[in-house]
Each structure stands twice: as C-alpha cells, then as structure tokens.
Design an enzyme around this catalytic site. Structure first.
Site, short mmCIF file in Angstrom:
data_model
loop_
_atom_site.label_atom_id
_atom_site.label_comp_id
_atom_site.label_asym_id
_atom_site.label_seq_id
_atom_site.Cartn_x
_atom_site.Cartn_y
_atom_site.Cartn_z
N SER A 1 0.78 -14.94 20.99
CA SER A 1 -0.58 -14.56 20.63
C SER A 1 -1.47 -15.81 20.51
O SER A 1 -1.58 -16.59 21.45
CB SER A 1 -0.56 -13.75 19.33
N HIS B 1 1.54 -5.25 20.25
CA HIS B 1 1.32 -6.69 20.03
C HIS B 1 2.42 -7.33 19.20
O HIS B 1 2.69 -8.52 19.37
CB HIS B 1 -0.03 -6.90 19.34
N ASP C 1 -0.67 -3.14 24.28
CA ASP C 1 -1.10 -4.11 23.25
C ASP C 1 -2.50 -3.74 22.77
O ASP C 1 -3.45 -3.73 23.55
CB ASP C 1 -1.08 -5.52 23.84
#
Length: 235
Positions: free
Chosen positions: A111, A205, A176
C-alpha cells in the site's frame, strides 16, 4: 502495542513485552537522517540466502518489521520525506550491522509502503527484486483519476517505477476498496523487468494473505530470484 524495553541483564538488548522473546529476533532503534528514532525488527533464519526489507501500509506498526516516523513507538511525524529517511535508515542498518549486500535484498512495499520502496529501489541498481502489494500510483491518484503528476503530489511511484532495474512482482486484489487494482496493473506495465503479476480475484486491500495463491506465487518469485542469483554467480 506497548513500549520497547531494554533488558539490562542481557546487555541492554531490546524487547517488546507483549511479544515472546526469541534469540533469532532483534528489536532495534535506528536514528534517521531527519533526526527521528524508529523501531525495527530483524528476523534471522539460518538457511536464508536473502533478506526482505518490508515497508508496511497505513494503520500498521512494527509487528510488520519497522515503524515509520510517527507510527507505533517511533518518534517524529508521519510524512513522505520521513518515510524515505526511515527506509534509508533500515537499509543502512541491514548493510552495516548485518552485512546484507544489495544483490541479496528484496524490497517489499504494501500500500503506502510502496512509496518508500519504489523510491529506494529507483536509486539502488543492484537489488535482487521488488514486491509491490496493493501499490499506489501516487497519493493524488488514490483520490482522483488525474492524468498528470502535480508538484504537490506524494509518493510518485508512477514516475519512478521505470528507474527500478530489478525484477518487479506486483500483487493486487481485483476488489480492492482502498486502492483500485488499476494502480497495480499500471505500475506493472511500466516496470522494466516484469515478473508475472498476481491479480487476486475478489481480493480486497487487507486480506490478500488469506488467499492460497498469495503465498504460493510469492514463494515462486523469491525462488526464481535465488535461482537467477545462483546462475549469475556461476558465470
């Protein structure tokens, strides 16, 4: 998570009270070039032939290898420039304290952790590999589908990924809800040395590790890098 404590009976060795102490795990405090003190975890393995430097995502902490400035037990404020200084301090520690060479090192960014990972990888030519999990094209592009990079944007991975000289594996979930998987697809397309990506159908995610293909594909990538390294050494 509680604080980091020094055990004076063991020469001041650091430990985290909530985590069982192990001889193969070092808890470290590192000083960055910005003057902050970050907490890192180094996990040893007797049969390892490489090292992974893991940069976690937002809302995570040292349970996943090292804390950015302003996270967990680390000092300072959370900022883009501080995360770059943080990963540099961790990288320097691996080289100077543990003798890790660039061609033994895999940078792994999840991320927002893809930001410091791509930044360092773009400036370090001889790395073994890079893994990007649910990566971002840039901070602005997470919020808006802009077509160009603005000066005030942060984590401009889209502009740096082309300078990464080692194999790049991108993993992203198709569902996601935080970072659309188009970010991962575009970064993979822009990578110089592409490795077969993993698009996890229905993956979100923060749940990709729950899918069997995740660890299977990651292990395959790491093994391919080790085989490549062994082949280069034999030449």
């Amino acid at each position: 998570m509680g604080g980091v404590v020094a055990d004076e009976s063991c020469g001041g060795r650091l430990y985290i009270p909530e985590i069982p102490r192990r001889d193969d795990v070092d808890i470290l405090k590192l000083r960055t070039r910005c003057g902050n003190e970050i907490v890192a975890v180094y996990v040893k393995h007797s049969k390892a032939n490489g090292t992974i430097l893991y940069s976690h995502g937002n809302a995570a902490d040292v349970g996943q290898m090292y804390d950015y400035s302003g996270y967990g037990q680390s000092t300072g404020q959370a900022s883009e420039s501080n995360t770059y200084a943080d990963i540099e301090a961790s990288y320097k520690c691996l080289k100077e304290k543990y003798g890790v060479k660039d061609d033994q090192l895999i940078l792994y960014g999840q991320s927002v952790g893809s930001g410091p990972t791509v930044d360092l990888a773009s400036r370090t030519p001889n790395l073994r590999g890079v893994v990007l999990q649910c990566p971002i094209l840039s901070g602005m592009r997470v919020l808006y589908p802009v077509k160009c990079t603005y000066w005030f944007d942060i984590y401009k991975n889209i502009d740096k990924i082309g300078s990464v000289a080692c194999p790049v594996l991108v993993i992203h979930g198709t569902a996601d809800e935080v970072v659309d998987y188009s970010h991962g697809k575009r970064l993979w397309e822009l990578s110089k040395e592409k490795y077969e990506p993993l698009w996890i159908s229905g993956g979100g995610h923060c749940d990709l590790e729950l899918y069997p293909d995740f660890i299977k594909h990651l292990k395959k990538f790491v093994a391919s890098l080790a085989n490549k390294q062994a082949g280069n050494a034999a030449i």
